[in-house]
Enzyme design. Structure first.
Site, PDB file in Angstrom:
ATOM      1  N   LYS A 157       0.873  -1.189   0.000  1.00 11.33           N
ATOM      2  CA  LYS A 157       0.000   0.000   0.000  1.00 11.33           C
ATOM      3  C   LYS A 157       0.903   1.230   0.000  1.00 11.33           C
ATOM      4  O   LYS A 157       1.190   1.811   1.047  1.00 11.33           O
ATOM      5  CB  LYS A 157      -0.930  -0.024   1.229  1.00 11.33           C
ATOM      6  CG  LYS A 157      -2.096  -0.992   1.057  1.00 11.33           C
ATOM      7  CD  LYS A 157      -3.034  -0.993   2.237  1.00 11.33           C
ATOM      8  CE  LYS A 157      -4.022   0.139   2.239  1.00 11.33           C
ATOM      9  NZ  LYS A 157      -5.142  -0.043   1.299  1.00 11.33           N
TER      10      LYS A 157
HETATM   11  N1  PMP Z   1      -6.761  -3.791  -3.277  1.00  8.02           N
HETATM   12  C1  PMP Z   1      -6.463  -2.506  -3.040  1.00  8.02           C
HETATM   13  C2  PMP Z   1      -5.883  -1.698  -4.134  1.00  8.02           C
HETATM   14  C3  PMP Z   1      -6.709  -1.953  -1.772  1.00  8.02           C
HETATM   15  O1  PMP Z   1      -6.399  -0.673  -1.528  1.00  8.02           O
HETATM   16  C4  PMP Z   1      -7.317  -2.749  -0.766  1.00  8.02           C
HETATM   17  C5  PMP Z   1      -7.648  -2.143   0.566  1.00  8.02           C
HETATM   18  N2  PMP Z   1      -6.621  -2.257   1.483  1.00  8.02           N
HETATM   19  C6  PMP Z   1      -7.576  -4.097  -1.052  1.00  8.02           C
HETATM   20  C7  PMP Z   1      -7.303  -4.579  -2.326  1.00  8.02           C
HETATM   21  C8  PMP Z   1      -8.115  -5.014  -0.002  1.00  8.02           C
HETATM   22  O2  PMP Z   1      -7.099  -5.319   0.943  1.00  8.02           O
HETATM   23  P1  PMP Z   1      -7.462  -5.662   2.440  1.00  8.02           P
HETATM   24  O3  PMP Z   1      -8.377  -6.829   2.387  1.00  8.02           O
HETATM   25  O4  PMP Z   1      -6.160  -5.992   3.078  1.00  8.02           O
HETATM   26  O5  PMP Z   1      -8.109  -4.472   3.021  1.00  8.02           O
END
Ligand code: PMP
Length: 315
Positions: A157
């Site tokens: 991220k």
């Molecule tokens: N893809 C992206 C681009 C995201 O920003 C997120 C949100 N964090 C997710 C997928 C989902 O990840 P997570 O389940 O860890 O929140």
């Protein structure tokens, strides 16, 4: 949105108004920051706030920071403890969202990753739905392409990479859609602007592999476990063609923000019946029980905030 009252800032809890940076801050100018997104769920029967998979989130947060060559003087345990100290100080008695951020705090000119000094902040705010239409999301296929691992890695991220997500989301909303799916450079579906993607065909759930420029979602891992162990579905990670979703029986998103959301239309085409299907409906019910600490088997994923330090260490 109401601002937080407090922030964890470089190892201390301070009033939010004191957690400030200057306009020359490297991360603000060059996007050199990594962040996380975690949810806390209020369980009113137990009068308890449960943070969902905090160690897994902090682990990924540290991996995102590592991609940016950040040498952080904090361990996973330090950051989980900081997060829980912050939450106790805020004293939420409602669902909340927690945002850890590691950013290059130097106030200098010069784009690079080395010889810089990362800072850390964590804040939390009360939070409900991220997408209003969780039971029936209408998506478009974005005209933007997903950032590539050899440009800016999507598996972390990384703040700068979210400009890609911002392009995708804004164009989708301005065109009247709730969200968008974005294609890789090779034309396969990767994910939404902030959600992992799944399609269901002939009783098998398919989702793009981690080599297809997706964020390695924590909810994605949760979904794998729940689908396989509780609902008895096979889950395969494989490249997905754009038109496969048009003929899918069901499709859905997962993510900390979106939770589990049914994709019921793609560019005005109904997916399956055009309504939330049975798999997504069952998965949503299960997921909401699990995250609120109501499923004993998965209670280890839910870390209570208003408990002793000893219990926190086990979560
Ligand atoms: N893809 C992206 C681009 C995201 O920003 C997120 C949100 N964090 C997710 C997928 C989902 O990840 P997570 O389940 O860890 O929140």
């Amino acid at each position: 949105m109401a601002l937080p009252n407090y922030a964890y800032f470089d190892g201390r809890i301070v009033p939010y108004s004191e957690a400030k940076v200057g306009v020359l801050t490297h991360a603000l100018n060059y996007g050199t920051a990594a962040f996380g997104g975690v949810r806390g769920y209020w369980n009113s029967d137990e009068e308890q706030l449960f943070v969902f998979r905090p160690h897994d989130h902090v682990k990924r947060f540290l991996q995102s920071a590592k991609l940016l060559c950040m040498d952080l003087p904090y361990t996973e345990d330090d950051l989980v403890k900081g997060m829980f100290d912050l939450l106790r100080t805020e004293g939420h008695r409602a669902d909340c969202y927690i945002r850890p951020l590691a950013f290059m705090g130097d106030e200098i000119i010069g784009v690079r990753l080395h010889n810089l000094h990362p800072s850390i902040s964590i804040v939390s705010i009360p939070f409900g739905r991220y997408v209003e239409a969780e039971e029936g999301v209408h998506v478009t296929i974005s005209s933007w392409r997903r950032v590539d691992d050899n440009s800016i890695p999507a598996r972390g991220k990384i703040a700068g990479a979210y400009v890609n997500s911002a392009f995708i989301k804004t164009d989708a909303e301005r065109a009247g859609f709730d969200e968008a799916l974005v294609l890789n450079q090779d034309g396969h579906l990767s994910e939404g602007s902030a959600e992992n993607l799944y399609i269901v065909r002939n009783g098998v759930v398919a989702t793009p592999p981690v080599t297809d420029n997706i964020l390695e979602g924590i909810t994605r891992r949760t979904v794998f476990t729940l689908l396989r162990d509780e609902l008895g579905f096979e889950v395969v990670e494989r490249p997905i063609d754009r038109t496969e979703i048009y003929v899918a029986d069901e499709a859905f998103f997962s993510g900390t923000g979106v939770q589990i959301a049914a994709i019921t239309r793609v560019d005005h085409r109904p997916i399956g019946s055009g309504k939330m299907g049975p798999l997504v409906s069952d998965l949503r019910e299960l997921y909401f029980n699990v995250v609120r600490g109501k499923a004993q088997k998965y209670r280890h994923w839910c870390a209570p905030v208003y408990e002793t330090e000893r219990e926190l260490a086990k979560a």
